[in-house]
Design an enzyme around this catalytic site. Structure first.
Site, PDB file in Angstrom:
ATOM      1  N   TRP A   1      73.370 -15.711  -6.326  1.00 43.16           N
ATOM      2  CA  TRP A   1      73.722 -14.437  -6.953  1.00 43.16           C
ATOM      3  C   TRP A   1      72.544 -13.965  -7.783  1.00 43.16           C
ATOM      4  CZ3 TRP A   1      77.022 -10.877  -5.911  1.00 43.16           C
ATOM      5  CH2 TRP A   1      77.187  -9.823  -6.798  1.00 43.16           C
TER       6      TRP A   1
ATOM      7  N   ASN B   1      72.076  -7.414 -16.608  1.00 40.43           N
ATOM      8  CA  ASN B   1      71.325  -8.658 -16.422  1.00 40.43           C
ATOM      9  C   ASN B   1      71.577  -9.209 -15.029  1.00 40.43           C
ATOM     10  OD1 ASN B   1      71.580 -11.865 -16.593  1.00 40.43           O
ATOM     11  ND2 ASN B   1      69.973 -11.225 -17.994  1.00 40.43           N
TER      12      ASN B   1
ATOM     13  N   SER C   1      72.473 -11.832 -13.920  1.00 42.80           N
ATOM     14  CA  SER C   1      73.636 -12.697 -13.740  1.00 42.80           C
ATOM     15  C   SER C   1      74.956 -11.935 -13.692  1.00 42.80           C
ATOM     16  CB  SER C   1      73.707 -13.705 -14.894  1.00 42.80           C
ATOM     17  OG  SER C   1      74.023 -13.044 -16.118  1.00 42.80           O
ATOM     18  N   LYS C   2      74.930 -10.617 -13.991  1.00 42.50           N
ATOM     19  CA  LYS C   2      76.176  -9.876 -14.134  1.00 42.50           C
ATOM     20  C   LYS C   2      76.745  -9.448 -12.780  1.00 42.50           C
ATOM     21  CE  LYS C   2      76.403 -10.012 -18.630  1.00 42.50           C
ATOM     22  NZ  LYS C   2      75.259 -10.907 -18.919  1.00 42.50           N
ATOM     23  N   ASN C   3      78.028  -9.046 -12.792  1.00 48.39           N
ATOM     24  CA  ASN C   3      78.689  -8.613 -11.553  1.00 48.39           C
ATOM     25  C   ASN C   3      78.005  -7.402 -10.938  1.00 48.39           C
ATOM     26  OD1 ASN C   3      80.464 -10.458 -12.776  1.00 48.39           O
ATOM     27  ND2 ASN C   3      82.240  -9.511 -11.814  1.00 48.39           N
TER      28      ASN C   3
END
Length: 420
Positions: free
Chosen positions: A28, A203, A205-207
């Protein structure tokens, strides 16, 4: 020992892992050819910032997200932390003011007021949602309270109706921290449209990610938006054609997103709904398998709101296993050890209330019994479930949970010191 018994032996005691070695955690974010094309489009254009004449990626992202949220305005900024800071500054927060924030959140929620020389006041959370408790919020209000920052933690919206009712009675601005809750609906309205302003993180890492860092600030208030837009650009007021007079009329920062980041996120947004639907299906299937395990409290959505499932927080309830509440923390520790040995990448995430981090020394905090209990007995699964193709890996993780729980009597003895 039979093969079946060997397979069921805990991996931390020499058995085979439930998640075979070499099983890759789904990556991801997912980067597609369309994402690369979007980035190359900017590189080919030579228009990299909002100041470049004719640049459209940043404005296009802002327009798309404002429409998606259901507000008039969106300002793209450098990251989710500066988004909170600018939103608070735009509503007038400054030295001597107090801002109520939940004691369980990412550190940025508390840092934003500190950067404005305001004081974060840490309030307890709700035991079911892990979000700011409206009652604790009201108890934290003093004559110096000017704002509240409810966080939609892990993707589940906070009790916004109750929080707004308290805030309105006391004349307090509401700034949503929606960093983990992109695209979620609360009682018929999108998060990001429920306060004076709202902030999102982009960021990686976000959805909804960018290729690094980024943030969004949304509001329905035109005057507030104009202050936000000026504050991200040194306090300057920009002409509609992008020309500058280099006059800073209010306090501001250099907090702009760049066009490459905006283009990447715009491309991700094209398939956001599909990926979120697939994620929701896989996570719900995973949690359905975990829910019957005694003493394991799984996250849940509520009937009146969605859930982004950005982070999955699970709790160990020792009382459900006939033990005292004080056993929950040691049980959580040994369960995490067992799950990691089986190949499940669980982690603790937070280890203390925000109020106890050294940077916030001296900041006020109410009694935090729920925050402390949740931190003590919970653990999290992060990123592994975000990929829309993560379903098969989550099935493996569920196998590991079930295997670990078959050995719960042994784990309880280990947690309580009866086995080593």
């Amino acid at each position: 020992m039979s093969e079946g018994r060997a397979m069921d032996r805990l991996a931390m005691l020499g058995g085979a892992r439930a998640v075979p070695r070499g099983t890759a955690m789904p990556e991801w974010p997912v980067v597609t050819a369309a994402d690369r094309e979007a980035v190359n489009r900017v590189l080919d254009s030579g228009k990299f910032t909002a100041m470049a004449s004719g640049e459209r990626e940043i404005a296009g992202l802002e327009e798309a997200w404002a429409k998606r949220v259901g507000v008039r305005h969106c300002a793209a900024v450098a990251n989710g932390t500066i988004a909170i800071q600018i939103a608070l500054a735009a509503v007038g927060i400054g030295p001597g003011d107090e801002v109520v924030v939940p004691a369980l959140s990412f550190v940025a929620t508390g840092l934003a007021p500190v950067h404005l020389q305001a004081t974060p006041v840490f309030a307890d959370i709700d035991p079911a949602t892990y979000n700011l408790s409206p009652a604790a919020f009201e108890a934290a209000i003093t004559p110096r309270t000017r704002a509240v920052v409810p966080v939609h933690l892990h993707g589940l919206p906070a009790e916004m109706d109750a929080i707004r009712e308290v805030a309105e009675r006391h004349g307090i601005a509401v700034i949503e921290d929606a960093a983990q809750a992109h695209g979620v609906v609360y009682r018929g309205r999108h998060v990001g449209s429920l306060g004076s302003a709202a902030t999102f993180s982009l960021n990686v890492s976000k959805n909804l990610p960018t290729c690094g860092e980024g943030g969004l600030v949304t509001t329905d208030d035109t005057a507030l938006y104009e202050r936000i837009a000026a504050m991200r650009q040194f306090g300057e007021t920009l002409a509609k054609d992008g020309t500058r007079d280099y006059i800073s009329r209010i306090m501001g920062w250099n907090a702009k997103i760049n066009a490459i980041q905006a283009a990447f996120t715009r491309s991700q947004l094209e398939r956001f709904d599909t990926e979120q639907m697939q994620r929701d299906q896989h996570v719900r299937t995973f949690l359905t398998r975990l829910a019957p395990l005694p003493g394991l409290v799984v996250p849940r959505a509520l009937p009146d709101r969605g859930h982004a499932w950005h982070i999955l927080r699970l709790r160990c309830d020792a009382t459900a296993l006939g033990r005292t509440p004080s056993s929950s923390g040691p049980l959580r520790a040994i369960v995490c050890r067992a799950l990691r040995a089986e190949g499940v990448p669980v982690s603790r995430y937070q280890s203390m209330p925000l109020s106890e981090q050294p940077v916030f020394q001296g900041c006020p905090a109410g009694e935090l019994p729920v925050t402390r209990a949740v931190i003590e007995d919970s653990f999290t699964l992060q990123k592994a479930h975000l990929n829309p193709a993560a379903g098969p890996v989550l099935e493996r993780y569920a196998d590991a949970f079930e295997k670990v729980w078959r050995h719960m009597d042994l784990l309880i003895r280990m947690a309580e010191g009866g086995a080593r």
